[in-house]
Design an enzyme around this catalytic site. Sequence first.
Site, PDB file in Angstrom:
ATOM      1  N   ASP A   1       0.860  -1.184   0.000  1.00  0.00           N
ATOM      2  CA  ASP A   1       0.000   0.000   0.000  1.00  0.00           C
ATOM      3  C   ASP A   1       0.899   1.238   0.000  1.00  0.00           C
ATOM      4  OD1 ASP A   1      -1.796   2.009   0.476  1.00  0.00           O
ATOM      5  OD2 ASP A   1      -2.738   1.054   2.218  1.00  0.00           O
TER       6      ASP A   1
ATOM      7  N   ASP B   1      -3.234   2.663  -5.729  1.00  0.00           N
ATOM      8  CA  ASP B   1      -2.059   2.633  -4.851  1.00  0.00           C
ATOM      9  C   ASP B   1      -1.890   1.343  -4.060  1.00  0.00           C
ATOM     10  OD1 ASP B   1      -4.378   3.296  -3.466  1.00  0.00           O
ATOM     11  OD2 ASP B   1      -3.277   4.299  -1.878  1.00  0.00           O
ATOM     12  N   GLU B   2      -2.732   0.359  -4.294  1.00  0.00           N
ATOM     13  CA  GLU B   2      -2.594  -0.888  -3.540  1.00  0.00           C
ATOM     14  C   GLU B   2      -2.554  -2.081  -4.490  1.00  0.00           C
ATOM     15  OE1 GLU B   2      -5.560  -1.330  -0.469  1.00  0.00           O
ATOM     16  OE2 GLU B   2      -5.600   0.832  -0.110  1.00  0.00           O
TER      17      GLU B   2
END
Length: 413
Positions: free
Chosen positions: A12, A108-109
């Site tokens: 993350d 973003d993960e």
Amino acid sequence: MNRKNRVILHSDMNSFYASVELIDYPQYKGLPLAVGGDEENRHGIILAKTLEAKKMGVKTGEAIWEAKKKCPNLIILPPHYEKYLYYSKKAHDIYYDYTNQVEPYGMDECWLDVTGSIKLFESGEKIAEEIRNRIKKELSLTVSIGVSFNKVFAKLGSDMKKPDAVTIINKENFKNIVWPLKCEELIMVGKATKKKLNKIGIKTIGDIAKTKVNILKNILGINGVKLWKWANGIDDSEVRDYHYKSSVKTIGHGITTKSDLVNDNEVRDVFQELAQDISRKLIEYELLATGVAINVRSNLLTRKTFQKKLAYPTFSSLELTEAAMELFKQYDWNSNLRTLTIRAIDLIDDNYAFQVCMFENIKEHERNIKLENTIYSIRKKHGENCITYCNLLVNDKMPTDDREKVIMPYSYN
Ligand SMILES: [Mg+2]
């Protein structure tokens, strides 16, 4: 596949949008900063914030004016989605050095199944440390990574130490590490579920694990069973293989409008609305359309179908809409319309995407693709209705109930 001894990472990127902005605005480092929609507009919302802003109580999703009340010095920068996509892709490139099983969750993960790479790299922890270091060195960003034997705990792990940290949750330690956490830390436990659980005295993930599964089933249905399994470390869900492709050959969507459509503009709005759903599915299935077909049915129930090849393979809803409108020119408005269908046809795997570079107009095409990806990520994170095109906000001819789903000629999920 042996699911018993999997090694799964969840990476993350910390305060992703805000951290990317700080690369360009280093003078703001250490100050409360947020990325938010248009400050002029009272309805602008906070999309991301730095740790410093978080400490002042600034929350993602709240209105900018609310955030400013809590933190008057808050620096607000407008979002630059192209930059975020650039860094997101750079991070993915690093992940692909360790496995081809990389499943993104928003921009973003990502989950990574690195089971097959353990022999080469020794352990999941080693891989996680290497990724953490590389992202810091090569991208000037930080990540928090959870390492575990399933996806649920890996995600939980990436939330436990921030920023720039690795957390290991294994079969030996999960009861000590995971069980004391509040139940809402578990993926899929939202406010409503939390309330129901709290009501019967369940406060922690450990409480969920120790409750009789039938009790959970009674109050939460099938999801209660899932939560019980997850709390006990039972989660077999796979990290999607990067190279996995579905056998879908066409994706379509159609509706009957609330009242007749009487001009081209109204038709365009409906196509655009429908195209957005198609676009989302294309992205999810990693497919591109190389053709578009439309079906129009008038209020006299006459039907017409038109189809064409596209200049570039695409998943852009704007390009699908344009193609649909070009086809629609062939309709001569002898009667008003009631039902419209648009289909993305002749689908191909999206790893053919690079071929489009041979065509002209590539700039606009790239812009459309980026825009669509951005909208997709935002919707995935903040909900289906949080972003749309302004012309569609006033579209009152779209039915609000369940839309008619087009039946696919090929197997679909
Ligand atoms: Mg993040």
